[in-house]
Design a protein around this motif. Structure first.
Motif, PDB file in Angstrom:
ATOM      1  N   MET A 175       0.856  -1.175   0.000  1.00 36.29           N
ATOM      2  CA  MET A 175       0.000   0.000   0.000  1.00 36.29           C
ATOM      3  C   MET A 175       0.894   1.228   0.000  1.00 36.29           C
ATOM      4  SD  MET A 175      -3.435   1.302   1.095  1.00 36.29           S
ATOM      5  CE  MET A 175      -4.095  -0.240   1.487  1.00 36.29           C
ATOM      6  N   GLY A 176       0.511   2.230  -0.774  1.00 40.41           N
ATOM      7  CA  GLY A 176       1.283   3.468  -0.851  1.00 40.41           C
ATOM      8  C   GLY A 176       1.181   4.298   0.411  1.00 40.41           C
ATOM      9  N   ILE A 179      -3.576   3.483  -7.296  1.00 44.92           N
ATOM     10  CA  ILE A 179      -3.560   3.814  -5.878  1.00 44.92           C
ATOM     11  C   ILE A 179      -4.950   3.534  -5.333  1.00 44.92           C
ATOM     12  CG2 ILE A 179      -3.365   5.676  -4.189  1.00 44.92           C
ATOM     13  CD1 ILE A 179      -1.504   7.085  -6.191  1.00 44.92           C
ATOM     14  N   LYS A 180      -5.021   2.808  -4.227  1.00 47.13           N
ATOM     15  CA  LYS A 180      -6.301   2.592  -3.565  1.00 47.13           C
ATOM     16  C   LYS A 180      -6.299   3.425  -2.288  1.00 47.13           C
ATOM     17  CE  LYS A 180      -9.467  -0.699  -1.571  1.00 47.13           C
ATOM     18  NZ  LYS A 180      -9.766  -2.091  -1.250  1.00 47.13           N
ATOM     19  N   LEU A 181      -7.222   4.367  -2.212  1.00 48.45           N
ATOM     20  CA  LEU A 181      -7.373   5.223  -1.039  1.00 48.45           C
ATOM     21  C   LEU A 181      -8.635   4.773  -0.316  1.00 48.45           C
ATOM     22  CD1 LEU A 181      -6.589   7.728   0.631  1.00 48.45           C
ATOM     23  CD2 LEU A 181      -8.007   9.060  -0.938  1.00 48.45           C
ATOM     24  N   ILE A 225     -11.597   4.482  -2.950  1.00 46.47           N
ATOM     25  CA  ILE A 225     -11.550   4.940  -4.328  1.00 46.47           C
ATOM     26  C   ILE A 225     -10.235   4.448  -4.935  1.00 46.47           C
ATOM     27  CG2 ILE A 225     -10.526   7.151  -3.694  1.00 46.47           C
ATOM     28  CD1 ILE A 225     -12.012   8.394  -6.070  1.00 46.47           C
ATOM     29  N   ASN A 226     -10.285   4.028  -6.187  1.00 49.34           N
ATOM     30  CA  ASN A 226      -9.081   3.640  -6.923  1.00 49.34           C
ATOM     31  C   ASN A 226      -8.720   4.762  -7.862  1.00 49.34           C
ATOM     32  OD1 ASN A 226      -8.813   1.063  -5.771  1.00 49.34           O
ATOM     33  ND2 ASN A 226     -10.360   0.254  -7.148  1.00 49.34           N
ATOM     34  N   ILE A 227      -7.441   5.155  -7.841  1.00 50.02           N
ATOM     35  CA  ILE A 227      -6.951   6.238  -8.693  1.00 50.02           C
ATOM     36  C   ILE A 227      -5.937   5.643  -9.653  1.00 50.02           C
ATOM     37  CG2 ILE A 227      -5.779   8.470  -8.739  1.00 50.02           C
ATOM     38  CD1 ILE A 227      -6.631   8.727  -5.734  1.00 50.02           C
ATOM     39  N   LYS A 228      -6.213   5.742 -10.935  1.00 53.39           N
ATOM     40  CA  LYS A 228      -5.315   5.196 -11.944  1.00 53.39           C
ATOM     41  C   LYS A 228      -4.271   6.235 -12.306  1.00 53.39           C
ATOM     42  CE  LYS A 228      -5.215   3.040 -16.482  1.00 53.39           C
ATOM     43  NZ  LYS A 228      -5.993   2.646 -17.647  1.00 53.39           N
TER      44      LYS A 228
END
Length: 58
Positions: free
Chosen positions: A1-2, A38-40, A52-55
């Protein structure tokens, strides 16, 4: 995870969790110049979990 980064006039913090202030939180995502996703996600003891998933594109 970021990891995420918060920057304001009174503090700087890197981490994977943060308490909200008056029900709000600001997230700034720092780029590593690579494509990916990125999954926030957010959780609360009294609210339903959300994500939310950010591409990220190169």
């Amino acid at each position: 995870m970021g990891r995420w980064y918060i920057n304001s006039s009174c503090f700087q913090q890197k981490g994977n969790s943060r308490k909200a202030w008056k029900g709000r939180a600001l997230v700034v995502v720092k780029s590593n110049y690579e494509a990916g996703e990125i999954k926030l996600s957010v959780t609360s003891p009294t609210l339903e979990e959300s994500a939310i998933n950010i591409k990220m594109v190169k």
